[in-house]
Design an enzyme around this catalytic site. Structure first.
Site, PDB file in Angstrom:
ATOM      1  N   ASP A 158      22.877  30.681  34.230  1.00  0.00           N
ATOM      2  CA  ASP A 158      24.038  31.460  34.131  1.00  0.00           C
ATOM      3  C   ASP A 158      24.107  32.682  34.514  1.00  0.00           C
ATOM      4  O   ASP A 158      23.895  33.893  34.016  1.00  0.00           O
ATOM      5  CB  ASP A 158      23.890  31.714  32.200  1.00  0.00           C
ATOM      6  CG  ASP A 158      25.120  32.613  31.943  1.00  0.00           C
ATOM      7  OD1 ASP A 158      26.192  32.228  32.042  1.00  0.00           O
ATOM      8  OD2 ASP A 158      24.682  33.245  30.862  1.00  0.00           O
ATOM      9  N   GLU A 402      13.992  27.736  30.430  1.00  0.00           N
ATOM     10  CA  GLU A 402      14.732  26.860  29.517  1.00  0.00           C
ATOM     11  C   GLU A 402      14.872  25.468  30.345  1.00  0.00           C
ATOM     12  O   GLU A 402      16.058  25.038  30.634  1.00  0.00           O
ATOM     13  CB  GLU A 402      15.975  27.223  29.162  1.00  0.00           C
ATOM     14  CG  GLU A 402      15.943  28.527  28.139  1.00  0.00           C
ATOM     15  CD  GLU A 402      17.325  28.936  27.653  1.00  0.00           C
ATOM     16  OE1 GLU A 402      18.557  28.393  28.219  1.00  0.00           O
ATOM     17  OE2 GLU A 402      17.483  29.747  26.990  1.00  0.00           O
ATOM     18  N   TYR A 455      19.704  31.913  19.927  1.00  0.00           N
ATOM     19  CA  TYR A 455      20.839  32.793  19.897  1.00  0.00           C
ATOM     20  C   TYR A 455      21.485  32.353  18.412  1.00  0.00           C
ATOM     21  O   TYR A 455      22.756  31.717  18.519  1.00  0.00           O
ATOM     22  CB  TYR A 455      21.795  32.434  21.077  1.00  0.00           C
ATOM     23  CG  TYR A 455      21.203  33.137  22.434  1.00  0.00           C
ATOM     24  CD1 TYR A 455      21.671  34.499  22.626  1.00  0.00           C
ATOM     25  CD2 TYR A 455      20.315  32.518  23.258  1.00  0.00           C
ATOM     26  CE1 TYR A 455      21.046  35.092  23.662  1.00  0.00           C
ATOM     27  CE2 TYR A 455      19.930  32.990  24.353  1.00  0.00           C
ATOM     28  CZ  TYR A 455      20.181  34.280  24.510  1.00  0.00           C
ATOM     29  OH  TYR A 455      19.780  35.006  25.797  1.00  0.00           O
ATOM     30  N   GLU A 491      14.240  35.898  24.549  1.00  0.00           N
ATOM     31  CA  GLU A 491      15.474  36.355  24.648  1.00  0.00           C
ATOM     32  C   GLU A 491      16.191  36.082  23.119  1.00  0.00           C
ATOM     33  O   GLU A 491      16.151  35.119  22.383  1.00  0.00           O
ATOM     34  CB  GLU A 491      16.321  35.121  25.300  1.00  0.00           C
ATOM     35  CG  GLU A 491      15.995  35.185  26.866  1.00  0.00           C
ATOM     36  CD  GLU A 491      17.030  34.272  27.643  1.00  0.00           C
ATOM     37  OE1 GLU A 491      18.143  33.703  27.265  1.00  0.00           O
ATOM     38  OE2 GLU A 491      16.646  33.897  28.738  1.00  0.00           O
TER      39      GLU A 491
HETATM   40  C1  GCB Z   1      19.895  31.659  27.967  1.00  0.00           C
HETATM   41  C2  GCB Z   1      19.611  31.813  29.495  1.00  0.00           C
HETATM   42  C3  GCB Z   1      20.281  33.039  30.207  1.00  0.00           C
HETATM   43  C4  GCB Z   1      21.871  33.086  29.596  1.00  0.00           C
HETATM   44  C5  GCB Z   1      21.630  33.339  28.125  1.00  0.00           C
HETATM   45  C6  GCB Z   1      23.277  33.431  27.627  1.00  0.00           C
HETATM   46  O1  GCB Z   1      19.401  31.119  27.160  1.00  0.00           O
HETATM   47  O2  GCB Z   1      18.285  31.886  29.554  1.00  0.00           O
HETATM   48  O3  GCB Z   1      20.217  32.846  31.464  1.00  0.00           O
HETATM   49  O4  GCB Z   1      22.076  34.213  30.208  1.00  0.00           O
HETATM   50  O5  GCB Z   1      21.245  32.418  27.490  1.00  0.00           O
HETATM   51  O6  GCB Z   1      23.551  34.665  27.651  1.00  0.00           O
HETATM   52  O7  GCB Z   1      23.479  32.303  27.574  1.00  0.00           O
END
Ligand code: GCB
Length: 584
Positions: A158, A402, A455, A491
């Site tokens: 991403d 990931e 997330y 993250e």
């Molecule tokens: C993740 C990735 C990261 C993305 C992020 C997102 O898990 O490791 O590269 O930018 O989520 O914002 O989706």
């Protein structure tokens, strides 16, 4: 290294080859910079394939005349696959972005000392199933839908696939007999620091080596001789992280002086290396720096900014360090690839702790777990550890982000990769970043620290922040329950379009981002007393991505905008990080 000559600090002429028989337009292209955002041409922004850089430089004539001088061309990084010629003769070929490569060009420039030195670098940004990161190409050939036909580079990560020559191109010299490399391992016992060193010399089978270690004021604190040994430092000043000590980032300077002779001539070389004396250890619940528990309160970053893309930019680097310190952050992860050496050196000096990640991002396709992929991944780790092994700021290697770690081949892949990395560097823990299910992750048994991304209330249960406490607690308890290893939340975050507000909070507003962070923080506070050893926000700043329906001109999970201005969440984090720093 005795002298350097910047040949990439300006404009290189760039040409796009359109066919075997002819070139495309010739443009002025700055180096270092990504080429994508420099022009007004969308074709160039999204370009996939070969681009050519070329520049003539005048090499100092004493370099050319002196056969005892080795002249080296060094490319800090070029994305992704590069071939280099000097005066039409191929001198180097390198696979992979984000890491340097070089070539001895003395022989070529001496062939005809009257002509200027013409450097040509062809760079191809195509990603394949075996490149790192991996990618695939899809051809849109159905002429009923796509009159001209086109093809796309599919990526499984991403961030925008910026390309070009991203870091400086330099010419430097050494004598023919020279110090090629130094490896140091540091330790201490009571107040005595220990620097175990090994020097590799090239160009002769033997040489006299004098090794001196100097403190910050230039006073000699230890000496040795020969290609390996241990320097003992009385009343050692240890290297400490920012905010963990009054004098963070303390560096000694190790100087290796070489003298050698080949029977006819004598050679002298000097190599200076900053050395921070510190130890790193991991227990089942703690991360120890100098035997003291260290809690990562930091950020994930990208090398990314307006116009220059991933090109090295000093004002941006210094601004970012100022923001990191303003925030009270003590660490970052080089998500998702190795950053410029200049950045690593800043981390050493400022005491910013680094989780150093290789470009193993987006390993999602089962075909990217094959032998060719693994062989390339191992050699990228060779290059990364070779480049960064002596940085005290680097406390852990991350071999991937990931990956599809639940797939059957992930077991062999990660056990081999992690074993290899530990063989290269037995002094640092190794991890990879997972978003897999704890029960099915096949790489986790081999890591020293579990690094997990999640997330909640964003990609899962969007809009439902009330799920965060239970889901996050369960995440930690599951991972720790199974592995009894310390955990970093590597993250977490939410997109916020700067200036967008709503109360009650809605996704994409600054309030929603703030509230997500705060909900995560209360669980971190409970678990950090047990085995959670760190939290790294996603992301330090907004960054560019490919175009898509979930990205509004890039990823907006930054707590700073892409122009490095704070969103509301930055103030929440600042308050928290300073509180955490003062509590330890
Ligand atoms: C993740 C990735 C990261 C993305 C992020 C997102 O898990 O490791 O590269 O930018 O989520 O914002 O989706």
């Amino acid at each position: 290294m005795v002298s350097t000559w910047h040949c990439g600090g300006g404009i290189m002429i760039w040409a796009l080859f359109q066919s075997d028989s002819g070139t495309g337009p010739v443009l002025e292209m700055p180096v270092p910079a990504s080429y994508n955002d420099i022009t007004q041409d969308s074709m160039l922004r999204d370009f996939i394939g070969w681009v050519w850089y070329e520049r003539e430089v005048q090499v100092p004539s004493r370099w050319v005349k002196d056969e005892g001088t080795r002249v080296v061309l060094r490319v800090g990084s070029a994305h992704y696959y590069s071939v280099v010629w000097v005066n039409g003769i191929q001198v180097a070929e390198h696979e992979g972005g984000h890491l340097p490569f070089e070539a001895d060009i003395g022989g070529v420039i001496r062939e005809d000392p009257t002509v200027p030195c013409r450097i040509t670098i062809a760079v191809n940004n195509t990603l394949t199933l075996t490149s790192l990161p991996p990618g695939t190409i899809t051809h849109m050939n159905d002429r009923t839908k796509y009159p001209g036909g086109y093809f796309v580079q599919n990526i499984f990560f991403d961030f925008f696939n910026y390309a070009g020559i991203h870091r400086p191109v330099l010419l430097y010299t050494t004598p023919k007999v020279y110090v090629d490399d130094i490896t140091v391992f540091t330790d201490f016992a009571d107040s005595t620091g220990l620097v175990k060193y090994k020097v590799s010399v090239k160009g002769a089978s033997s040489a006299n080596l004098k090794v001196t270690l100097m403190d910050k004021d230039g006073h000699c604190v230890a000496t040795s001789s020969g290609p390996s040994g241990v320097l003992k430092v009385a009343d050692v000043m240890l290297w400490w992280p920012y905010l963990m000590h009054d004098n963070p980032g303390y560096l000694y300077s190790m100087e290796v002086q070489l003298s050698a002779s080949d029977g006819q001539s004598t050679f002298e070389d000097v190599y200076a290396l900053p050395v921070g004396i510190r130890t790193v250890n991991v227990t089942s619940t703690q991360f120890l720096i100098n035997n003291k528990p260290f809690y990562f309160h930091g950020v994930n970053k990208h090398e990314d900014s307006d116009i220059r893309g991933k090109g090295l930019d000093w004002p941006l680097i210094v601004k970012d360090f100022n923001l990191i310190k303003w925030l009270g952050a003590n660490s970052f992860r080089t998500s998702h690839y190795p950053y410029a050496e200049e950045i690593m050196q800043m981390c050493d000096r400022h005491g910013i702790v680094v989780i150093d990640e290789c470009p193993g991002v987006g390993i999602k396709d089962i075909r990217s777990f094959g032998n060719a992929s693994l062989a390339h991944h191992l050699s990228v780790m060779d290059e990364l550890v070779g480049r960064d092994k002596n940085h005290p700021s680097v406390v852990m290697w991350s071999v991937a982000n990931e990956p599809a770690a639940e797939m059957p081949p992930a077991d062999y892949y990660f056990s081999t990769l992690i074993k290899h990395t530990k063989m290269l560097d037995p002094s640092r823990p190794v991890t990879f970043i997972t978003d897999s299910n704890y029960a099915r992750d096949k790489g986790a048994p081999y890591v020293d620290v579990i690094c997990v991304n999640s997330y909640f209330s964003w990609y899962h249960d969007p809009g439902h922040m009330e799920v965060i406490p239970i889901q996050l607690k369960t995440q930690f308890e599951n991972w720790f329950g199974k592995y009894k290893k310390p955990i970093i939340q590597s993250e977490y975050g939410a997109d916020a379009v700067p200036g967008l507000h709503s109360d009650p909070p809605m996704m994409f507003t600054e309030e929603y981002q703030k509230n997500v962070l705060q909900s995560y923080h209360s669980v971190f506070d409970e678990k950090r007393k047990q085995y959670v050893i760190g939290e790294l926000i996603w992301n330090f700043a907004d960054f560019m991505t490919a175009q898509g329906i979930t990205r509004v001109v890039g990823n907006k999970k930054g707590i700073f905008t892409r122009q490095r201005q704070p969103k509301s969440a930055a103030f929440i984090l600042r308050e928290r990080y300073w509180r955490l720093a003062n509590a330890t």
